[in-house]
Design a protein around this motif. Structure first.
Motif, PDB file in Angstrom:
ATOM      1  N   MET A   1      50.085  46.902  41.502  1.00 19.42           N
ATOM      2  CA  MET A   1      48.761  46.338  41.201  1.00 19.42           C
ATOM      3  C   MET A   1      47.716  47.044  42.046  1.00 19.42           C
ATOM      4  O   MET A   1      47.939  47.292  43.217  1.00 19.42           O
ATOM      5  CB  MET A   1      48.764  44.835  41.478  1.00 19.42           C
ATOM      6  N   ARG A   2      46.594  47.351  41.438  1.00 22.43           N
ATOM      7  CA  ARG A   2      45.571  48.133  42.110  1.00 22.43           C
ATOM      8  C   ARG A   2      44.409  47.240  42.518  1.00 22.43           C
ATOM      9  O   ARG A   2      44.022  46.327  41.794  1.00 22.43           O
ATOM     10  CB  ARG A   2      45.082  49.221  41.154  1.00 22.43           C
ATOM     11  N   VAL A   3      43.842  47.513  43.703  1.00 22.14           N
ATOM     12  CA  VAL A   3      42.665  46.777  44.177  1.00 22.14           C
ATOM     13  C   VAL A   3      41.416  47.485  43.687  1.00 22.14           C
ATOM     14  O   VAL A   3      41.297  48.706  43.813  1.00 22.14           O
ATOM     15  CB  VAL A   3      42.661  46.698  45.716  1.00 22.14           C
ATOM     16  N   VAL A   4      40.478  46.734  43.105  1.00 23.73           N
ATOM     17  CA  VAL A   4      39.253  47.304  42.577  1.00 23.73           C
ATOM     18  C   VAL A   4      38.058  46.744  43.320  1.00 23.73           C
ATOM     19  O   VAL A   4      37.996  45.552  43.600  1.00 23.73           O
ATOM     20  CB  VAL A   4      39.119  47.016  41.064  1.00 23.73           C
ATOM     21  N   GLY A 293      40.929  48.357  32.866  1.00 23.81           N
ATOM     22  CA  GLY A 293      41.493  47.564  33.952  1.00 23.81           C
ATOM     23  C   GLY A 293      41.194  46.100  33.705  1.00 23.81           C
ATOM     24  O   GLY A 293      40.089  45.746  33.272  1.00 23.81           O
ATOM     25  N   VAL A 295      41.086  42.442  35.613  1.00 22.70           N
ATOM     26  CA  VAL A 295      41.109  41.774  36.904  1.00 22.70           C
ATOM     27  C   VAL A 295      41.865  40.458  36.757  1.00 22.70           C
ATOM     28  O   VAL A 295      41.539  39.644  35.890  1.00 22.70           O
ATOM     29  CB  VAL A 295      39.684  41.529  37.418  1.00 22.70           C
ATOM     30  N   GLU A 329      45.627  48.038  32.799  1.00 26.73           N
ATOM     31  CA  GLU A 329      46.105  48.081  34.177  1.00 26.73           C
ATOM     32  C   GLU A 329      45.642  46.841  34.938  1.00 26.73           C
ATOM     33  O   GLU A 329      44.437  46.592  35.045  1.00 26.73           O
ATOM     34  CB  GLU A 329      45.565  49.332  34.878  1.00 26.73           C
ATOM     35  N   ARG A 331      44.495  44.586  37.979  1.00 30.11           N
ATOM     36  CA  ARG A 331      43.834  44.857  39.254  1.00 30.11           C
ATOM     37  C   ARG A 331      43.390  43.543  39.879  1.00 30.11           C
ATOM     38  O   ARG A 331      43.286  42.524  39.210  1.00 30.11           O
ATOM     39  CB  ARG A 331      42.605  45.753  39.054  1.00 30.11           C
ATOM     40  N   ARG A 333      40.325  42.085  42.797  1.00 29.35           N
ATOM     41  CA  ARG A 333      39.155  42.409  43.601  1.00 29.35           C
ATOM     42  C   ARG A 333      39.496  42.232  45.077  1.00 29.35           C
ATOM     43  O   ARG A 333      40.314  41.381  45.448  1.00 29.35           O
ATOM     44  CB  ARG A 333      37.976  41.511  43.228  1.00 29.35           C
ATOM     45  N   GLU A 334      38.845  43.034  45.913  1.00 34.73           N
ATOM     46  CA  GLU A 334      39.094  42.923  47.355  1.00 34.73           C
ATOM     47  C   GLU A 334      38.771  41.528  47.867  1.00 34.73           C
ATOM     48  O   GLU A 334      39.434  40.995  48.748  1.00 34.73           O
ATOM     49  CB  GLU A 334      38.253  43.955  48.111  1.00 34.73           C
ATOM     50  N   SER A 337      41.719  39.287  47.418  1.00 32.50           N
ATOM     51  CA  SER A 337      43.005  39.629  48.042  1.00 32.50           C
ATOM     52  C   SER A 337      43.055  39.199  49.499  1.00 32.50           C
ATOM     53  O   SER A 337      42.054  38.829  50.092  1.00 32.50           O
ATOM     54  CB  SER A 337      43.236  41.131  47.923  1.00 32.50           C
TER      55      SER A 337
END
Length: 337
Positions: A1-4, A293, A295, A329, A331, A333-334, A337
């Motif tokens: 998982m990617r942070v956006v 992406g 979220v 994908e 993702r 959000r910062e 997280s």
């Protein structure tokens, strides 16, 4: 998982590369021209142009008219156009393979681009050369009645071809003007056949004017000037088709209304908090690739994310009138997280 880092509001603007036409194009984007109708329009134009080219060539041989010779080149070029379009359509139906995982639909763009580069330009140059050579020779016309008869027949056949093209393009046109349709359509056949039918009628009018003036004045230069004008007309149409098909060949995004419908379909899926970095590209008139992406809540399980992706893809395929390949994908959000 990617942070956006990007918030939902800062998604990039999706635009159509050949001009954004606003909400009026929505009807055209939801109803494309059936492939059978496109093929019928191309075959009709081919049959008409072959018959016209033979008749014009005979009239040119009898009358010695350079305008009729230029028009025979015009019709011959148009006939080659249709053959190229039919070959491109046939090759585009090849199934996807290891080297071409997205299929071969772009062959339709490639062959339409070849039409603009070779047939229109070669036909235009040869017509200009024909006109210039006759202008220098100042050759008189023979019996112009043959030219008038053939031009009348050509006008009827080209009108029939244009009528078929208009009927084939009507489902895609919707509320758009024909010029707007040429700017937004992803089907190169509509662009090529519609413009060549209009160009053919314009060429007939130019040839008729040249032969008439040459007959009335006894000055063959008018006929030669008409041939040069026909050649310049072909070149202008070639430039226009080149511009439109080049944009398609490079790869255009879906139209703004389709992009927004896709965004809403993904965003309304349970488990999706926002849609970011949405990208679309047409790899063929009826084939669309979508990447975005989504979220999600960082506490969401992998199973729930997978379920949300499957549901989002199903929703997109219901609203997008294309064969769609999707890449979504997950993702976070910062701040989440």
């Amino acid at each position: 998982m990617r942070v956006v880092r990007a918030p939902h509001q800062s998604h990039p603007t999706n635009r159509i590369s050949r001009g954004q036409l606003g909400h009026a194009s929505c009807t055209a984007l939801s109803a494309s021209t059936p492939p059978s109708d496109q093929r019928a329009a191309v075959i009709t134009a081919l049959l008409a142009n072959v018959a016209i080219a033979i008749a014009k060539l005979g009239a040119a041989a009898i009358t010695g008219s350079s305008a009729m010779a230029a028009e025979s080149l015009h019709s011959l070029a148009d006939s080659v156009n249709e053959i190229l379009l039919l070959v491109g359509a046939r090759r585009s139906r090849r199934p996807a393979d290891v080297r071409h995982p997205f299929g071969h639909a772009r062959y339709r763009y490639v062959y339409a681009f070849l039409v603009s580069l070779t047939v229109f330009w070669v036909g235009g140059v040869l017509a200009v050369i024909e006109g210039v050579s006759h202008l220098a020779a100042r050759e008189p016309l023979g019996d112009p009645r043959w030219a008038f008869a053939v031009l009348g027949l050509a006008a009827l056949l080209e009108g029939w071809s244009l009528r078929t093209t208009i009927r084939a393009g009507r489902p895609a046109k919707g509320a758009l003007t024909w010029w707007q349709l040429l700017r937004v359509t992803k089907a190169p056949e509509i662009i090529v056949v519609f413009l060549e039918d209009l160009g053919a009628l314009a060429g007939i009018f130019i040839a008729l004017s040249g032969v008439t003036l040459a007959t009335l004045t006894g000055e063959g230069a008018w006929d030669a000037v008409a041939a040069i004008a026909i050649g310049l007309l072909l070149m202008a149409i070639g430039l226009l088709v080149n511009r439109e098909t080049q944009s398609l060949l490079i790869g255009e995004s879906a139209a703004p209304e389709v992009v927004e419908a896709i965004r809403q379909a993904i965003g309304s899926t349970d488990g999706v908090k926002a849609v970011v970095d949405l990208r679309t590209i047409h790899v063929g008139p009826d084939d669309l690739v979508v990447a975005a992406g989504i979220v999600v809540d960082p506490t969401t399980s992998a199973t729930e994310i997978a379920r949300a992706i499957v549901e989002a893809e199903a929703r997109v395929r219901r609203v997008a009138p294309f064969r769609t390949v999707m890449y979504l994908e997950p993702r976070v959000r910062e701040s989440d997280s």
